[in-house]
Design an enzyme around this catalytic site. Structure first.
Site, mmCIF file in Angstrom:
data_model
loop_
_atom_site.group_PDB
_atom_site.id
_atom_site.type_symbol
_atom_site.label_atom_id
_atom_site.label_comp_id
_atom_site.label_asym_id
_atom_site.label_seq_id
_atom_site.Cartn_x
_atom_site.Cartn_y
_atom_site.Cartn_z
ATOM 1 N N CYS A 109 5.663 -6.442 4.458
ATOM 2 C CA CYS A 109 5.909 -7.824 4.050
ATOM 3 C C CYS A 109 6.951 -7.829 2.951
ATOM 4 C CB CYS A 109 4.610 -8.467 3.539
ATOM 5 S SG CYS A 109 4.825 -10.155 2.939
ATOM 6 N N GLU A 147 0.994 -7.205 12.862
ATOM 7 C CA GLU A 147 -0.065 -7.254 11.837
ATOM 8 C C GLU A 147 0.570 -7.258 10.464
ATOM 9 O OE1 GLU A 147 -2.660 -5.126 8.854
ATOM 10 O OE2 GLU A 147 -0.706 -4.568 9.696
ATOM 11 N N ARG A 191 -11.410 -6.868 4.470
ATOM 12 C CA ARG A 191 -9.962 -6.676 4.619
ATOM 13 C C ARG A 191 -9.436 -7.770 5.532
ATOM 14 N NH1 ARG A 191 -7.146 -2.136 3.540
ATOM 15 N NH2 ARG A 191 -5.045 -1.898 4.397
ATOM 16 N N ARG A 193 -6.410 -9.732 7.315
ATOM 17 C CA ARG A 193 -5.039 -9.518 7.779
ATOM 18 C C ARG A 193 -4.671 -10.578 8.809
ATOM 19 N NH1 ARG A 193 -5.172 -6.922 3.904
ATOM 20 N NH2 ARG A 193 -4.407 -4.810 3.526
#
Length: 340
Positions: A109, A147, A191, A193
């Protein structure tokens, strides 16, 4: 496969690395070998240690190209899949990449900065997403699975994500996306995502749904007995004492993971907070006394125990912190497989 000059040089470096790591001897005995017969193919970009690849390998898909620049991640990848990924994707011509049915990418990212000719935010050059974009523009891959971290959705007020979706639309993809949590896929790790799935075929996209049934998780299924854990992973008496002070008056239970946030507050949880590459070594302590072992870190991400540990502990911390929740990807991959 036809290769340009740069790709030839890259191949030479890959061969040298294989010899250096002494991994050719293990090639035929890897835990996740390539299928002899296969119906579908994929490429694995920003491959890490193969977390996104693994479910597709389980289903008998053949990987025809992989790319990962980190040398230690390459080492783990080679030890488990028998394939040394190519290096820096920015130096690989898209024409040198074989045709494939599915593109996989857990891309970094990066902020989309203002650059070049006043094109501003709408210009994706210089970002890793651009590398995906140029490959898709040339190959027109049928299906994509991307992802990224949850914050991609809200980065820069949502503009970054908006540009990504617009670029995919311009390339002919019908897209669905959702923020998923590893806790809902049977893993004791919180987590979150964002998963992006895209199809060139609109009808297939319409059939795809992120409404997966939630699975329960069990922390004990991940943990190893303390007497089997490297003594070096146990925290010092000083740190343990400080943790005990931090949880005074709180409900303690075992097994548990003691999480210290940036403010120094300690939470006692039945799961691990997200594994993080740059986190303190004492960010997560099992039962308040020790750090997770290499195998436990892999289990927190859903890697099966046949996954080989080929690098030191510090690298496993980094690699699992950068990796994906395998059961989450598996659920998405299985649905993709039903549709193609």
């Amino acid at each position: 496969m036809k290769r340009g000059d740069n790709t030839h040089k890259e191949a030479d470096r890959v061969e040298e690395a294989c010899v250096q790591y002494g991994l050719f001897d293990e090639f035929a005995k890897v835990p996740f070998p390539e299928p002899v017969e296969y119906e579908h193919t994929f490429i694995d970009l920003f491959a890490g240690i193969g977390g996104i690849r693994l479910p597709f390998s389980e289903m008998g898909y053949k990987c025809v190209f992989s790319s990962e620049w980190d040398k230690n991640a390459q080492r783990s990848y080679m030890a488990n899949f028998g394939e040394m990924p190519y290096g820096d994707i920015t130096k690989i011509d898209e024409k040198a990449i074989p045709e494939h049915d599915v593109l996989l990418a857990g891309f970094p990212c990066q902020a989309f900065s203002i650059m070049g000719k006043g094109l501003g935010f709408a210009d994706t050059r210089g970002t890793m997403f651009f590398e995906i974009e140029r490959i898709l523009k040339y190959h027109r891959t049928s299906v994509i699975l991307l992802e990224n971290v949850k914050r991609l959705v809200t980065h820069d007020g949502g503009n970054t994500f908006k540009v990504i979706l617009e670029k995919l639309h311009d390339l002919g993809y019908h897209v669905k996306w959702k923020v998923l949590n590893a806790l809902d896929f049977g893993l004791p790790q919180k987590r979150e995502r964002v998963i992006i799935v895209g199809f060139q075929d609109k009808s297939k996209c319409e059939q795809f749904s992120f409404d997966f049934p939630k699975k329960s998780y069990d922390l004990s299924s991940v943990l190893e007995p303390d007497n089997q854990v490297d003594p070096k992973l146990f925290a010092s008496d000083k740190i343990v004492s400080k943790r005990l002070e931090g949880v005074e008056g709180k409900n303690l239970f075992y097994p548990s993971v003691w999480h210290e946030n940036k403010s120094g507050n300690i939470s006692v949880l039945p799961y691990a907070c997200a594994l993080r590459t740059g986190a303190s070594y004492n960010y997560l302590l099992v039962n308040g006394v020790r750090r997770p072992s290499s195998r436990e870190l892999l289990r927190f991400q859903g890697f099966p125990d046949i996954y080989r540990i080929a690098v030191p502990y510090g690298e496993i911390r980094k690699q699992t912190g950068n990796s994906v929740a395998v059961p989450m990807i598996r659920a998405v991959a299985q649905l993709i497989n039903e549709l193609i």
